[in-house]
Motif scaffolding. Sequence first.
Motif, PDB file in Angstrom:
ATOM      1  N   TRP A  18       0.832  -1.210   0.000  1.00 18.66           N
ATOM      2  CA  TRP A  18       0.000   0.000   0.000  1.00 18.66           C
ATOM      3  C   TRP A  18       0.865   1.259   0.000  1.00 18.66           C
ATOM      4  CZ3 TRP A  18      -0.260   3.318   4.360  1.00 18.66           C
ATOM      5  CH2 TRP A  18      -1.226   4.338   4.279  1.00 18.66           C
ATOM      6  N   TYR A  22       1.235   4.283  -3.045  1.00 19.82           N
ATOM      7  CA  TYR A  22       1.117   5.733  -2.872  1.00 19.82           C
ATOM      8  C   TYR A  22       2.316   6.462  -3.485  1.00 19.82           C
ATOM      9  CZ  TYR A  22      -3.085   6.736  -0.145  1.00 19.82           C
ATOM     10  OH  TYR A  22      -4.386   6.952   0.238  1.00 19.82           O
ATOM     11  N   LYS A  27       1.372  10.080  -5.021  1.00 17.78           N
ATOM     12  CA  LYS A  27       0.523  10.688  -4.004  1.00 17.78           C
ATOM     13  C   LYS A  27       1.376  11.152  -2.826  1.00 17.78           C
ATOM     14  CE  LYS A  27      -3.703   8.114  -5.052  1.00 17.78           C
ATOM     15  NZ  LYS A  27      -4.678   7.113  -4.535  1.00 17.78           N
ATOM     16  N   TYR A  28       2.279  10.309  -2.363  1.00 16.69           N
ATOM     17  CA  TYR A  28       3.217  10.672  -1.307  1.00 16.69           C
ATOM     18  C   TYR A  28       4.638  10.570  -1.847  1.00 16.69           C
ATOM     19  CZ  TYR A  28      -0.461  10.300   2.293  1.00 16.69           C
ATOM     20  OH  TYR A  28      -1.587  10.478   3.057  1.00 16.69           O
ATOM     21  N   SER A  31       7.287   7.461   2.747  1.00  9.99           N
ATOM     22  CA  SER A  31       6.626   7.320   4.036  1.00  9.99           C
ATOM     23  C   SER A  31       7.315   6.263   4.881  1.00  9.99           C
ATOM     24  CB  SER A  31       5.147   6.945   3.858  1.00  9.99           C
ATOM     25  OG  SER A  31       5.019   5.693   3.221  1.00  9.99           O
ATOM     26  N   SER A 368       0.043  14.989   6.835  1.00  9.31           N
ATOM     27  CA  SER A 368      -0.471  13.626   6.656  1.00  9.31           C
ATOM     28  C   SER A 368       0.151  12.606   7.593  1.00  9.31           C
ATOM     29  CB  SER A 368      -0.324  13.168   5.189  1.00  9.31           C
ATOM     30  OG  SER A 368      -0.944  14.082   4.308  1.00  9.31           O
ATOM     31  N   TYR A 393      -5.784  12.614   0.765  1.00 13.28           N
ATOM     32  CA  TYR A 393      -6.082  11.215   0.449  1.00 13.28           C
ATOM     33  C   TYR A 393      -6.580  10.500   1.707  1.00 13.28           C
ATOM     34  CZ  TYR A 393      -2.961  12.543  -3.376  1.00 13.28           C
ATOM     35  OH  TYR A 393      -2.380  13.204  -4.430  1.00 13.28           O
ATOM     36  N   SER A 395      -5.697   8.087   3.444  1.00 11.67           N
ATOM     37  CA  SER A 395      -4.649   7.137   3.827  1.00 11.67           C
ATOM     38  C   SER A 395      -4.838   6.584   5.238  1.00 11.67           C
ATOM     39  CB  SER A 395      -3.268   7.799   3.715  1.00 11.67           C
ATOM     40  OG  SER A 395      -3.204   8.973   4.499  1.00 11.67           O
ATOM     41  N   GLU A 398      -7.434   3.824   5.186  1.00 11.99           N
ATOM     42  CA  GLU A 398      -6.899   2.668   4.476  1.00 11.99           C
ATOM     43  C   GLU A 398      -5.875   1.923   5.316  1.00 11.99           C
ATOM     44  OE1 GLU A 398      -7.453   4.669   0.026  1.00 11.99           O
ATOM     45  OE2 GLU A 398      -5.445   4.432   0.882  1.00 11.99           O
TER      46      GLU A 398
END
Length: 409
Positions: A18, A22, A27-28, A31, A368, A393, A395, A398
């Motif tokens: 996942w 992202y 999107k990111y 992380s 985030s 998002y 996130s 999720e």
Amino acid sequence: MTTTHGFDAARLARLGDWMQRYVDERKYPGSSVLLHRHGEEVYHNTCGMRDIEKGLPFERDTAVRIYSMTKPITSVAIMMLAERGLFHLDAPISNFLPEFSQMRALKPDATSIDDTEPCATPNLQQLLTHTSGLSYPFNPGILPREMDAQGIIFRADDAVLEETTKRLATLPLAFKPGARWEYSVSIDVLGRIVEVVSGKDLRTFFREEIFEPLGMTETDFHVPQSCRERFAALYTPLAGNPMDLNSAKEGGETLRCVERPESSIFLEPTLYSGGGGLVSTLDDYMKFVEMIRRGGVAGKTRLLSPNTLKFMMRNHLEGDIASMGPSSFAEQPMRGTGFGLGGSVVLDPGRVGVPSSVGDFSWGGMASTFFWVDPVLDLTAVFFTQLTPSSSYPSRAEMKAIVHGALTE
């Protein structure tokens, strides 16, 4: 099937897939995530970049802006002082900050910042729970617009905390204290109260009373010198000012850099924001989260009593956040979610719409980042990235679904 502390290892590995998705979908930028159960590490992963322009990887020890994940730390500081009998939570804030003595609130049908009526001064509990009548410049409404016009947001490069707090006190409240829930700068005001009551500036209080006892050597209002080469860049998918949530528009570039680490306002801040000013690392912040899970203790150090932590993690609202008619930006679901002292509390997972346990205590930050403590499953989680705003998002929902889906006992 391989299990670790009740987790199916193969299903838990979905977290890594996942996270990578992202990054692949831009999107990111990158992380990291850290999960503990029963106080022991059960999962860690990093992926992507902390600095796309320089090609630097997001790593376990990457330093990030945690923004509103500062709020639970300030709330703990307030409760540490309350445990010493220095005040009670019903005390009006004018007991500590006389500039808030003569308060006024906007009338319910107000059309201008001058359309006000007298009101009570908010108390400490109302500040802790965002029911004080204060607001944020990025919320809709008359008071937020005035705060924005006057630049009152408690940024790291604003005037010192005392001066900014006094400027805030010249404005009316958005509503009478206790009438509604609205995300606000109230925790910044509490940071100023910590200074007045303790006789220490907020940075010193945090360092001496919280960070040093917990061994949090890489959390500070200044980017620690040891972390400066590990400090992440900040990105946004929005065109324009990413903090202006009322007018920011989506842009073609989903990862536009809005703050370089080498020129960040967090390198030499002038204001210590108890609402959003800290920089931290994944393992450092987990020490704070684990202290919450353990009822106020870390190793041989006790910051708070278990009773105080249980009190903080209860819902302090009459119902859920949604029942108090918020129109403000929020970083958590409002339906089925209450608010304690420093974070949100799950009241009804079904209404929240996210797999959870009743009593989950959590909060996040504008970039985030996110943490939660599950007292039922004895689970703690910290997630770091650097993308603003946090509403970009889903996130958090999720991630919680993946974690709950991997737990088999």
